[in-house]
Structures are given as structure tokens and as C-alpha cells.
Design a protein around this motif. Structure first.
Motif, PDB file in Angstrom:
ATOM      1  N   TYR A   8      39.721  40.896  39.444  1.00 20.14           N
ATOM      2  CA  TYR A   8      39.266  39.556  39.085  1.00 20.14           C
ATOM      3  C   TYR A   8      37.791  39.441  39.415  1.00 20.14           C
ATOM      4  O   TYR A   8      37.369  39.685  40.563  1.00 20.14           O
ATOM      5  N   LEU A   9      36.987  39.081  38.398  1.00 24.42           N
ATOM      6  CA  LEU A   9      35.539  38.961  38.547  1.00 24.42           C
ATOM      7  C   LEU A   9      35.113  37.528  38.239  1.00 24.42           C
ATOM      8  O   LEU A   9      35.617  36.921  37.290  1.00 24.42           O
ATOM      9  N   ARG A  10      34.180  37.007  39.029  1.00 24.66           N
ATOM     10  CA  ARG A  10      33.659  35.657  38.784  1.00 24.66           C
ATOM     11  C   ARG A  10      32.212  35.572  39.198  1.00 24.66           C
ATOM     12  O   ARG A  10      31.811  36.087  40.254  1.00 24.66           O
ATOM     13  N   MET A  11      31.403  34.930  38.329  1.00 25.90           N
ATOM     14  CA  MET A  11      30.040  34.558  38.708  1.00 25.90           C
ATOM     15  C   MET A  11      29.865  33.078  38.406  1.00 25.90           C
ATOM     16  O   MET A  11      30.425  32.561  37.439  1.00 25.90           O
ATOM     17  N   SER A  12      29.087  32.395  39.237  1.00 32.97           N
ATOM     18  CA  SER A  12      29.032  30.945  39.153  1.00 32.97           C
ATOM     19  C   SER A  12      27.981  30.433  38.183  1.00 32.97           C
ATOM     20  O   SER A  12      28.120  29.336  37.642  1.00 32.97           O
ATOM     21  N   TYR A  42      40.383  40.338  34.684  1.00 29.97           N
ATOM     22  CA  TYR A  42      40.317  38.883  34.467  1.00 29.97           C
ATOM     23  C   TYR A  42      38.902  38.440  34.809  1.00 29.97           C
ATOM     24  O   TYR A  42      38.356  38.813  35.863  1.00 29.97           O
ATOM     25  N   LEU A  43      38.329  37.632  33.938  1.00 30.33           N
ATOM     26  CA  LEU A  43      36.904  37.325  34.057  1.00 30.33           C
ATOM     27  C   LEU A  43      36.662  35.829  33.911  1.00 30.33           C
ATOM     28  O   LEU A  43      37.208  35.175  33.018  1.00 30.33           O
ATOM     29  N   ASP A  44      35.849  35.286  34.820  1.00 29.44           N
ATOM     30  CA  ASP A  44      35.351  33.917  34.728  1.00 29.44           C
ATOM     31  C   ASP A  44      33.835  33.976  34.828  1.00 29.44           C
ATOM     32  O   ASP A  44      33.271  34.140  35.920  1.00 29.44           O
ATOM     33  N   GLU A  45      33.159  33.835  33.655  1.00 24.75           N
ATOM     34  CA  GLU A  45      31.700  33.884  33.635  1.00 24.75           C
ATOM     35  C   GLU A  45      31.122  32.479  33.729  1.00 24.75           C
ATOM     36  O   GLU A  45      31.566  31.568  33.046  1.00 24.75           O
ATOM     37  N   VAL A  80      36.256  37.025  49.543  1.00 24.87           N
ATOM     38  CA  VAL A  80      36.972  35.754  49.602  1.00 24.87           C
ATOM     39  C   VAL A  80      36.275  34.681  48.768  1.00 24.87           C
ATOM     40  O   VAL A  80      36.920  33.857  48.118  1.00 24.87           O
ATOM     41  N   SER A  81      34.941  34.672  48.746  1.00 22.52           N
ATOM     42  CA  SER A  81      34.207  33.640  48.003  1.00 22.52           C
ATOM     43  C   SER A  81      34.392  33.785  46.503  1.00 22.52           C
ATOM     44  O   SER A  81      34.328  32.801  45.766  1.00 22.52           O
ATOM     45  N   ARG A  82      34.608  35.039  45.999  1.00 25.07           N
ATOM     46  CA  ARG A  82      34.848  35.214  44.559  1.00 25.07           C
ATOM     47  C   ARG A  82      36.227  34.685  44.175  1.00 25.07           C
ATOM     48  O   ARG A  82      36.432  34.260  43.035  1.00 25.07           O
ATOM     49  N   TRP A  83      37.169  34.736  45.103  1.00 28.06           N
ATOM     50  CA  TRP A  83      38.486  34.157  44.832  1.00 28.06           C
ATOM     51  C   TRP A  83      38.370  32.645  44.655  1.00 28.06           C
ATOM     52  O   TRP A  83      39.081  32.049  43.869  1.00 28.06           O
ATOM     53  N   ASN A 107      43.745  42.053  47.363  1.00 28.76           N
ATOM     54  CA  ASN A 107      42.917  42.881  48.228  1.00 28.76           C
ATOM     55  C   ASN A 107      41.454  42.507  48.038  1.00 28.76           C
ATOM     56  O   ASN A 107      40.960  42.438  46.899  1.00 28.76           O
ATOM     57  N   TYR A 108      40.756  42.244  49.152  1.00 27.53           N
ATOM     58  CA  TYR A 108      39.333  41.902  49.124  1.00 27.53           C
ATOM     59  C   TYR A 108      38.529  43.165  49.417  1.00 27.53           C
ATOM     60  O   TYR A 108      38.571  43.710  50.535  1.00 27.53           O
ATOM     61  N   CYS A 109      37.793  43.623  48.406  1.00 24.05           N
ATOM     62  CA  CYS A 109      37.211  44.963  48.462  1.00 24.05           C
ATOM     63  C   CYS A 109      35.925  45.040  49.304  1.00 24.05           C
ATOM     64  O   CYS A 109      35.593  46.110  49.817  1.00 24.05           O
TER      65      CYS A 109
END
Length: 541
Positions: A8-12, A42-45, A80-83, A107-109
Motif C-alpha cells: 500500500y502506497l500513499r502520498m499526500s 494499492y495506491l492513493d496519490e 505507520v504514517s503512510r497507513w 507489516n511496516y517496512c
């Protein structure tokens, strides 16, 4: 054998263009070192981590996790912050628990602890969640304070300049550079934006709008119609509409002031409107289009319009009316109070008579019963008018009244006739009476009235009178069978007699002439005969 996993990837923000690449690279190294094979992403851009509703990627992940065929056994997240930066740490834990209970742990890498449910990892994970949420809170405060400083320096924040203005990019020393087109943003952090006048024709239209509102007291809807009839285009060639004119008339930027903080939306909450005393208003930040005097006149004119009055202002009007006339007074009496809103306005604003009574804190049983009777009377009135037209369609027609005004009849070469229903009631001594309250549309000069009298049960109309003497509009009047008011009228044998009766009635100028005309009438009769003296008007209640 490798364990299938999803990442799971996310950028704000869009400015974090390398964030997703860095996250994916770190997750790939972690997967290789721990025996995972990434089978889905899974991506949230450009999505904030504050709320779930704006993150389609995480929503899809949670749906797939609880399905029987997710296709992977673990979820890999950068930290944790990307979650998520949820303000409630239990929300982040809840979404993670959904995954873990479905047999797909998170899992937090990039964290220094292993998410293995040990006491140190639980403490560190909880602390990280609190820190992630606190970071957003602190950042929100810093951003807001920074925006306030920029506004106080006289610079504009935001994109759309509004009709009549354009955005000019300037340096920190206010040296002009070039005009920004719609959607363009500044590229250098130290640059700023100010408002400048737009095309001369737009500036003149804005001034005309203010003159029409302040001097001619035209409503925004009427102004929009006026501009559209002249072929004056709004932004992007669109037509003018109510909200477009209203925004122009209520924004201080047109008198040279910058306003900031009219709305707020912090930490993923909904948009909240702030009261005017909390706005940040900086005067003389750019060239004004209208003067302060003209702006104030327009605001004063708008404040007199019901649309711009708050709910509390309207409720205050109704409370003052009830305090003066008593709590059991009919709410429709507010229509007779000068400067007060019409009862229909209260119903449109609050939804119904019942909801209005709830806001006022009064018993609504009686008021609703009155409203139901009024609605029924209006239905019967409409049926009578339609029956009259059906009986004589070539000479009688229904004319629809304007807003808040009742419809009326138009007779060919006879003028207009107002139709009012008269409710039956008895006095304390048991004497019969009728009550009538003509509409404001019945105040037209020389308007003849058709009085429709209910029977004792107020279920049917049993008698019809045509009168020329007018009752004062919106004033309740009461009369009895032998009243001089009715003795000067003509009673109809049937509704088909209306046209001829009105013709003879309007031609007679004295009571004696009306009496003679009535005696000669074929299908009309006078109910009483008296001396030839002018009838006394009924005494208003």
C-alpha cells in the motif's frame, strides 16, 4: 517459497512526486529480505491520510482483505504514517485489526520495530500513531498562521479571482511580473499574488450591479435577468444567475479589502462557515471597483431582503408577533406585520408549520389544524374557480397570482374578480357568523369580490355573493346574515350567473341603481332591502 503480499502506497500532495518511488523501493527491499512476493499494489496519490472516505486505494484494500479470495497473505506499508494520520488512533488500529483478523497482517517496512504484537512493538506502534496524528494537527496550525501572515501583507490566497478581477503575479517587493490564467499557480515560493482590475467592461458591469442593488433596490434575481436580457455574458460566456450576482454584492474585495477565513475545513472535517466577527479583513489591499459608500448602501438594501436574514432573525420576528397577539394567534397573522417575512417564507425556510413551531417552542397542534383548514379551503376555492370557468369558458379565465398571492378571475370586458372563502362559526351566544380575510391581490382598484360562504360544517360552499365594496386586504372581517355588508350585495342562484351579475353591479354607481339592477336581473335576487343609504363597511377584527 515466497509469501504473496500486497503493498500500500500513499502520498499526500502532488509535490511529493518521488515519495511513491521511495516507498516502493523500501518495500521491495523489505520483501526480498523477508521472503515476500508483491502480487498487488494499492495506491492513493495526492490523498490526505486524515480520513478514509477520500482514500479509494485503502477502501479497496479493506474490501479485498475481508473477501475469501484476496490473493495475498500480508500487507506491506512503508511506515505507520503512510497507513494514516487519523486523528483518532483507534481508527488506525481498527483498520489494521480488520486485516489481521482476516489472516492478512500489516507489516511496516521502514519502522525500527517488528509488528509482532510484543509489548515493545505495541507501545511503539501506539506512540507512532499519536505522533502521526499530532503532526497533522501541528502542520494545520502552522499552515493557517502562515496564510494569515500572507493575507495581512495584502496578498491573495486561492485561485479564482472573481468576476471583474484578475490575478497578478508579483515579487516579494510587489514588482509586477505577469497575469496568471485560470488554474495557473506561482512557481517560485517567494512570489505572491495580488488582485488587479479585469477588462473594463467587467468592471463597469460590477459597478452597474451595485447601483441597481443600492439605488434601484433590485434583487439579485432581477439583476441577473436584466443582464441576461441585455446579452451581458458572465464568466466563460455563461448566463448570469442568482448566486453569481449575490456573491458580487456581498464580497468586500470589490471595495478593495481582502477577506480570509470565511470558511474552515481542518483535519478532514466538513466545511464550516465562520461568523463575520471571526473573518480576517484587510482593507486597501488592491484597487477598489466600487466605493465604500456604494458598498455599504448595497449591504443595507440586501439586509432588508428576507433571503439574507438568518434563521434567528426570522424566528425573532415570529416570537415578537406571538408575544404581542398571544401564543394561540394564527401564524398567518405575521403577513400583516410591516417589514416581517411572509408565512410562506417561514415554511420554505424551516420545512413545515410543525417544524417552525418546534423551533419556536410552542404547541403545534392548533397551528397545524389551522394550516390544514387553510389548505382545504384553498383547494375548495380552486375547485369553485375551475367550475366557474367550465360554466363560461369563453368569457371567464383564471389568472395566476404572483408569489404569495392568490389567483383570481378575469371576466371579458368586466375586469377582474377576487374569490374569497368565508368560514362559518358561531359566537358565544350561538349566533351565526362568517369570517373572511381577502388576499393582498384583492386590493386592486375596482376589484369585485365573490364571497363564497361555507355551511355550518365548513365542508361545503352553500351561498355566493358578489360585492363591489372592498374589505381591506389581509384584514380579517366578520359579518352576520343581516349585515349591511351583505345587504348591499347580490346573491347568485348559481355560479353561471357570475358574469351577468358582475356586469350589472359594476355599472351601477349608487345603491339605488344596484337595487334596481338587481330587481331586473333574471337569475339574481337581493337578499334584503333597506333604505337607500351607503352600506357601512364591516369592522375589522
Amino acid at each position: 517459497m515466497s509469501v504473496p503480499a500486497a503493498q500500500y502506497l500513499r502520498m499526500s500532495t502532488e509535490q511529493q512526486q518521488y515519495s511513491l518511488i521511495n516507498q516502493a523501493a523500501t518495500i521491495a527491499r523489505y520483501a526480498e529480505a523477508h521472503g515476500f512476493e508483491i502480487v498487488r499494489t494499492y495506491l492513493d496519490e495526492a490523498r490526505s491520510g486524515l480520513v478514509l472516505r477520500e482514500r479509494a486505494g485503502l477502501q479497496q484494500l479493506l474490501r479485498d482483505v475481508v473477501s475469501p479470495d484476496a490473493g495475498y497473505k500480508a500487507i506491506l506499508v512503508y511506515d505507520v504514517s503512510r497507513w494514516g494520520r487519523f486523528q483518532d488512533t483507534d481508527e488506525a488500529a481498527h483498520y489494521e485489526f480488520i486485516c489481521k483478523s482476516s489472516g492478512v497482517p500489516v507489516n511496516y517496512c521502514a519502522e525500527t520495530f517488528a509488528n509482532d504484537n510484543s509489548m515493545p512493538s505495541l507501545i511503539m506502534k501506539s506512540l507512532k500513531r499519536v505522533m502521526a496524528g499530532e503532526y497533522s494537527r501541528e502542520l494545520s496550525v502552522k499552515v493557517y498562521e502562515g496564510q494569515k501572515r500572507v493575507v495581512n501583507l495584502g496578498f491573495k490566497i486561492g485561485c479564482a479571482p472573481g468576476y471583474g478581477f484578475r490575478r497578478m503575479l508579483v515579487s516579494r517587493d510587489r514588482i509586477p511580473k505577469y497575469l496568471l490564467n485560470y488554474g495557473e499557480r506561482k512557481a517560485i515560493q517567494s512570489d505572491h499574488v495580488i488582485l488587479v482590475h479585469g477588462p473594463a467592461e467587467e468592471v463597469e458591469v460590477v459597478r452597474e450591479i451595485y447601483r441597481l442593488a443600492a439605488e434601484d433596490e433590485m434583487l439579485p434575481t432581477a439583476i441577473a435577468r436584466h443582464l441576461n436580457n441585455r446579452g451581458v455574458p458572465f464568466l466563460n460566456g455563461r448566463k448570469w444567475y442568482f448566486q453569481a450576482v449575490s456573491r458580487i454584492l456581498t464580497q468586500p474585495k470589490y471595495m478593495g479589502s481582502t477577506v480570509f477565513g470565511k470558511r474552515t475545513q481542518r483535519l478532514g472535517e466538513g466545511v464550516k462557515r465562520l461568523p463575520p466577527d471571526e473573518w480576517i479583513i484587510v482593507p486597501n489591499t488592491h484597487a477598489a471597483i466600487v466605493s465604500q459608500e456604494l458598498f455599504d448602501k448595497a449591504q443595507a438594501a440586501l439586509r432588508n431582503r428576507t433571503f439574507y436574514r438568518s434563521d434567528e432573525e426570522l424566528l425573532g420576528q415570529m416570537r415578537a408577533y406571538l408575544e404581542h397577539h398571544g401564543l394561540n394567534a394564527p401564524l398567518s397573522g405575521i403577513n400583516t406585520v410591516p417589514g416581517a417575512a411572509h408565512l410562506h417564507t417561514f415554511i420554505e425556510r424551516f420545512g413545515s408549520i410543525g417544524k417552525l413551531c418546534e423551533r419556536l417552542g410552542i404547541d403545534h397542534t392548533t397551528q397545524i389544524a389551522r394550516s390544514e383548514r387553510r389548505r382545504k379551503n384553498l383547494m375548495i376555492r380552486s375547485e369553485i374557480m375551475e367550475a366557474i370557468v367550465r360554466a363560461d369558458p369563453n368569457r371567464v379565465a383564471i389568472v395566476a397570482g404572483k408569489r404569495f398571492q392568490k389567483s383570481y378571475l378575469r371576466l371579458k370586458r368586466r375586469g377582474t374578480v377576487g374569490v374569497v372563502t368565508c368560514v362559518y362559526f358561531t359566537t358565544k351566544s350561538g349566533e351565526p357568523r362568517w369570517r373572511v380575510t381577502p388576499a393582498s391581490s384583492d386590493k386592486k382598484k375596482n376589484r369585485v369580490l365573490l364571497l363564497c360562504l361555507f355551511d355550518s360544517s365548513n365542508q361545503y360552499l352553500e351561498r355566493f355573493f358578489v360585492i363591489q365594496k372592498r374589505i381591506r386586504p389581509r384584514t380579517e372581517a366578520r359579518f352576520h346574515p343581516g349585515d349591511r355588508y351583505l345587504r348591499s350585495s347580490v346573491e347568485l342562484n348559481g355560479i353561471s350567473d357570475l358574469y351577468d351579475a358582475v356586469g350589472r353591479l359594476t355599472k351601477a354607481s349608487t345603491r339605488a341603481e344596484r337595487l334596481a339592477a338587481n330587481l331586473k336581473g333574471r337569475n339574481t335576487r337581493l337578499t334584503h332591502t333597506t333604505k337607500s343609504q351607503d352600506p357601512m363597511p364591516v369592522t375589522p377584527r
